[in-house]
Write an enzyme that holds these catalytic residues in place. Structure first.
Site, short mmCIF file in Angstrom:
data_model
loop_
_atom_site.label_atom_id
_atom_site.label_comp_id
_atom_site.label_asym_id
_atom_site.label_seq_id
_atom_site.Cartn_x
_atom_site.Cartn_y
_atom_site.Cartn_z
N SER A 357 -19.88 -8.05 35.33
CA SER A 357 -21.08 -7.21 35.40
C SER A 357 -22.18 -7.67 34.46
CB SER A 357 -20.73 -5.76 35.06
OG SER A 357 -19.78 -5.25 35.97
N HIS A 462 -19.03 2.07 35.90
CA HIS A 462 -17.64 1.60 35.99
C HIS A 462 -16.69 2.50 35.20
CE1 HIS A 462 -18.21 -2.05 38.31
NE2 HIS A 462 -19.26 -2.35 37.58
#
Length: 541
Positions: A357, A462
């Site tokens: 990410s 997340h």
């Protein structure tokens, strides 16, 4: 003009149904809503419709359009025609200010009838119990109906027409733009109520049971592939060869689609199939994922046929919500869960799932912190402790030596080299910056909060899904985009399938962040964490 043609037809329908001028809201615009539009021209109108004037023509026409869409009588075809005309008129407003006026009128004048709600509530509280259960239930039903804004009738009708759902999604995107650029006032309170209503109905219409999961391959329709390329927001697709690579061997691209928005990807998830958790986006984008990191082999030199035995890891390296109007509607987390099920079915031996990410906002935060320290020092504040929380004195001396600085404040120079990314051109400076930047990035991800949750939106996403903040990666993305966003750092959020539900619950309810030993060791180096350890909730995996 097109909108005048629409207006004439709607006004004619209104006159046929004997809509009197008394039933229309006042043609004079409320405070702040008047708009001079010299390009609108006066026209003759049917009986029963107030005469428009050039200065107030947009507001008057808007009310006429909305009233026609709210007509309770007429055939289904007439109601559908009025809903389409509502959409056509709004789409004909090309200037943002015009759409702003339209939405303010809709939100302000066609919301909940607060007087009726107050009267019904008073009746329930004073005599509801005394007049029996039947009266109470009927009164509650009336109150429930009164609590619905008037414009709900319009949007329900629009939802039934072709492309109506997409129209509402796009209208909410306009509304979000208005709310993000305007101040706090009464008009915005009405706009926020309209936004909440639209979010609620879109959340219902886009529930996971109504979404279709679709895998995109090189054989998918060209228009879908084109949209996948255009919508990619995390790692832009450079050309058709790049796109072919991202939907080819050792890659999976999945999208959610909706029956009311055919051939339109709602959320896009790009996944790399690998044999290890990747630490560099360059490795994924340019090479075959099954080549060990650090290898010089390119994709062209790798086998193009997948070897299932070489795949045990899925890396989610890009997830994009394509519709701004669906902001706040949770879709990405459901897409990841559905994709995990698909991959486990295809590769029964796959047991590792992780993201790679970006860390948007880290460099802006770092430069902002440096600015704060510099400013406070300029006004004579003693900031030894504050300064040490960014860099130690020995680190600052090392930076000065590497940059050859003897007569300038080192923090001012560091701010400049971070802002321009010039530090990447100095190998020695790059090496000595790695430890403090890794530590500061861990601080940004783990310590910096907004309402108790992670300040960084990707981390928050997340962790809410039940992932573990697993590993920070130096030089994870050295593209100009990566350097500008996060000084080239990336982070892995790892999903342990048997624990995601528990971790998600802990984060949402208790703000507890699950971290690996690497992240925890970096955070422990932050003096602010050591001084306030009891105020942070961490669970070491």
């Amino acid at each position: 003009m097109k909108y005048l043609t629409i207006m004439r037809r709607l006004c004619f329908e209104a006159s046929k149904l004997r809509l009197s001028t008394q039933s229309l809201p006042s043609a004079s615009p409320p405070n702040g809503l008047n708009l001079t539009t010299s390009h609108y021209q006066s026209t003759s109108l049917p009986p029963g419709v107030p005469m428009l004037n050039p200065n107030g023509q947009l507001t008057s026409t808007t009310r006429c359009i909305i009233n026609a869409a709210l007509l309770p009588e007429g055939s289904s075809s007439t109601l559908e025609k009025n809903a389409k005309s509502f959409c056509d008129f709004y789409k004909s407003l090309l200037l943002p200010m015009e759409r702003c006026v339209f939405l303010k009128i809709l939100a302000h004048e066609y919301s909940i009838n607060h007087k009726a709600v107050a009267e019904l509530s008073h009746g329930l509280s004073t005599s509801g119990q005394e007049r029996g259960m039947s009266f109470l239930l009927k009164s509650e039903d009336k109150l429930r109906q009164a609590l619905k804004p008037q414009y709900s009738q319009i949007f329900c009708q629009i939802g039934h027409i072709e492309h109506g759902v997409k129209f509402i999604v796009d209208m909410r995107a306009d509304l979000l733009n208005i709310l993000s650029t305007s101040g706090i006032d009464q008009d915005n309170a009405d706009l926020r109520a309209l936004n909440s209503y639209l979010r609620e109905i879109l959340t219902l219409w886009f529930s996971v049971g109504l979404l279709q999961l679709e895998q995109i391959t090189w054989q998918s329709p060209c228009d879908m592939l084109q949209k996948i390329s255009e919508y990619e927001a995390v790692h832009p697709i450079r050309n058709w060869a790049d796109l072919k690579r991202r939907v080819g061997p050792y890659r999976r691209c999945f999208v959610f689609t909706h029956g009311s928005m055919p051939k339109e990807p709602i959320v896009v998830l790009h996944t790399a199939l690998t044999n290890q958790i990747a630490s560099s986006i360059q490795h994924i984008v340019k090479n075959s994922p099954v080549v060990n990191e650090g290898s010089e082999a390119s994709m062209s030199s790798c086998e193009t046929t997948e070897d299932p035995c070489a795949i045990n890891t899925a890396i989610f390296y890009s997830i994009t919500s394509t519709q701004k109007g669906l902001q706040g509607v949770e879709l990405g987390n459901y897409l990841i869960k559905r994709v995990v099920k698909e991959l486990v079915t295809e590769f029964p031996k796959m047991d590792t799932f992780s993201s790679l990410s970006p860390i948007p906002g880290f460099k802006d935060w770092l430069v902002g912190e440096i600015n704060t320290v510099v400013h406070l020092k300029e006004i004579g504040e003693q900031l030894d402790d504050e300064e040490r929380r960014l860099f130690t004195k020995s680190e600052l001396r090392s930076f000065s030596a590497a940059l050859g600085i003897t007569d300038k404040p080192i923090l001012e120079v560091l701010k400049k080299v971070f802002s321009t990314n010039s530090w990447m051109q100095n190998d020695h400076l790059t090496r000595i910056l790695q430890p403090p930047l890794m530590r500061l990035c861990a601080r940004y991800l783990f310590i910096e909060k907004r309402r108790g949750y992670c300040l960084n939106p990707v981390a928050n996403f997340h962790l809410r899904n039940g992932a573990v903040m697993w590993r920070l990666n130096w030089f994870g993305d050295v593209s100009p985009r990566g350097l500008n966003a996060s000084c080239g750092l990336m982070v892995n959020y790892r999903y342990y399938l048997d624990q995601t539900e528990q971790f998600s619950k802990e984060y949402i309810e208790n703000q507890t962040i699950e971290v690996s030993s690497q992240i925890h060791d970096l955070v422990k180096q932050v003096s602010y964490y050591q001084e306030n350890k009891s105020s942070f909730k961490a669970s070491l995996l």
